[in-house]
Design an enzyme around this catalytic site. Structure first.
Site, PDB file in Angstrom:
ATOM      1  N   LYS A   1     -17.465  14.178 -11.096  1.00 38.21           N
ATOM      2  CA  LYS A   1     -17.234  15.509 -11.655  1.00 38.21           C
ATOM      3  C   LYS A   1     -16.010  15.517 -12.564  1.00 38.21           C
ATOM      4  CE  LYS A   1     -17.019  20.164 -11.795  1.00 38.21           C
ATOM      5  NZ  LYS A   1     -16.630  20.942 -10.627  1.00 38.21           N
TER       6      LYS A   1
ATOM      7  N   CYS B   1     -12.873  24.858 -13.960  1.00 40.90           N
ATOM      8  CA  CYS B   1     -13.026  23.402 -13.843  1.00 40.90           C
ATOM      9  C   CYS B   1     -12.461  22.636 -15.038  1.00 40.90           C
ATOM     10  CB  CYS B   1     -14.496  23.051 -13.661  1.00 40.90           C
ATOM     11  SG  CYS B   1     -15.188  23.615 -12.096  1.00 40.90           S
TER      12      CYS B   1
END
Length: 433
Positions: free
Chosen positions: A212, A266
């Site tokens: 990620k 994020c």
């Protein structure tokens, strides 16, 4: 493996946690969400979503009415009555750009107090590589049970965009890594219930954690390159978008789109997790650090453009009114987490400008806390300088005649530069051709 009688406790009912809970409940599993926000717990239990996300309110209502989804503040009860426990809590960075894992730590401590044999614990929160092995597992083992032997542990990162979250959760590929192969397989069998996307099983926890971060750091670095290119183009009076589009005709070139900076929970945070972990392991990451610096500096660069444009028109930024169009970090969403609009507004106010904001999506309390005044679109367009920050669809219909004082700074390539210039409006920033 996961069966129809499995019950799930999910810690965190935010932007990722609640959609995950609703989808798992829709698949037929009984889901008990745990959250510290009493108001949100009450809203969910009434059959509604406290989060603005297409389709989510209907899905919450449907699963609550079927008694498959419920929420509570009682973590002990939720864990005691579940076979699967998921942690999907926020992991921001602190003022020193270090990861704040306090919510993950709190959740894992609560879980350890009621952990039982055969439990499967899944971490979805974005964390620095090595967190599961070095922090999560030791916390869980305070239960007296042994990870891999008595209970299972897996990690899978969530990747979904606001305004399209449910679709992406059901169609994106899912990367899963476990403390052992059985943990990975068990977690995979769970996510197969809610996604048609490919399940990618990697060999361990830390690999899944790294994936990620790599994805978002790749994007952040490439956006930084595009932003630097846009600044150079501006200095040379070159249309950055025209140049980028031409360059991207090369078969091995894909320059990203420049903008006012990078926002969202994020993309603007994940690179710091890599930087932090790298330093702890004796590795320097100058490219990643510099990319973050470039993107974080963009609101200041936009402020400079505004000031220069006003001065060219015989005005000073001090005492001028600046109309900001959009503060959400991306178009057509209410999410203002880590938005570049916030430092831009604060910078303009610091320079003495009066800042007014129009954004029909973001909650007024958020905007007011930054020191700006909320106004309707017509009022914002009366400002000495209009700054388009977020590409909400409603702003695409703005015409040159609507810019009363003849100055617009566009930080997104969504308005046609030549149209505004022909309409007598001074157009600064990036525009489409």
């Amino acid at each position: 493996m996961i069966n129809e009688n499995s019950s799930i406790a999910i810690f965190g009912l935010g932007h990722m946690g609640l959609p995950t809970a609703a989808l798992l409940a829709e698949s037929g599993l009984r889901v008990r969400g745990v959250d510290i926000n009493i108001k949100n717990v009450e809203i969910i239990n009434s059959g509604h979503s406290p989060i603005m996300e297409p389709g989510l309110d209907e899905l919450v209502k449907k699963t609550v009415e079927k008694d498959l989804l419920s929420a509570t503040t009682d973590s002990k009860e939720a864990v005691a009555n579940s076979q699967i426990i998921m942690v999907i809590v926020p992991t921001p960075v602190d003022r020193n750009k270090k990861s704040d894992l306090s919510a993950v730590i709190s959740a894992c401590r609560s879980i350890s107090e009621n952990l039982k044999k055969e439990h499967l614990v899944i971490i979805e929160s974005t964390v620095p590589p090595g967190t599961c092995q070095k922090l999560v597992v030791p916390l869980l083992e305070k239960s007296g049970l042994k990870a891999g032997q008595d209970f299972k542990v897996a990690y899978t990162p969530e990747r979904a965009l606001p305004n399209n979250t449910l679709y992406e959760m059901a169609h994106n590929a899912r990367v899963i890594g476990g403390i052992d192969s059985e943990s990975t397989q068990m977690a995979s069998s769970l996510y197969e219930r809610i996604t048609d996307g490919e399940i990618i099983m990697v060999k361990n926890l830390v690999t899944a954690e790294m994936v990620k971060l790599m994805e978002n750091t790749y994007r952040d670095t490439n956006i930084a390159l595009a932003n630097e290119m846009a600044l150079v183009c501006s200095a040379l009076d070159v249309d950055a978008i025209e140049a980028i589009q031409a360059a991207n005709h090369h078969p091995r070139v894909n320059i990203h789109t420049p903008g006012p900076g990078v926002g969202g929970h994020c993309l603007s945070i994940d690179p710091y997790f890599i930087v932090e972990t790298a330093l702890e392991n004796g590795v320097d990451t100058p490219l990643i650090r510099t990319s973050r610096e470039v993107n974080e500096a963009m609101p200041g660069e936009v402020s400079k453009i505004v000031q220069s444009a006003l001065e060219d028109m015989g005005k000073t930024i001090e005492g001028s009114e600046i109309g900001i169009l959009g503060v959400a970090y991306k178009g057509n969403v209410a999410d203002a987490r880590e938005t570049p609009a916030k430092p831009l507004i604060k910078n303009l106010i610091k320079k003495g400008a009066n800042v007014v904001v129009n954004d029909p999506y973001v909650f007024p309390d958020i905007i007011n806390s930054w020191g700006a005044e909320i106004v309707d679109l017509k009022r914002a367009l009366l400002s000495d300088c209009v700054v388009l920050v977020t590409d909400h669809d409603l702003y695409l219909n703005i015409k040159p005649s609507m810019i009363t004082n003849g100055l617009i700074v566009c930080t997104r390539p969504v308005l046609d530069r030549e149209t505004f210039q022909k309409g007598g409006v001074t157009f600064k920033g990036v525009g489409r051709r």
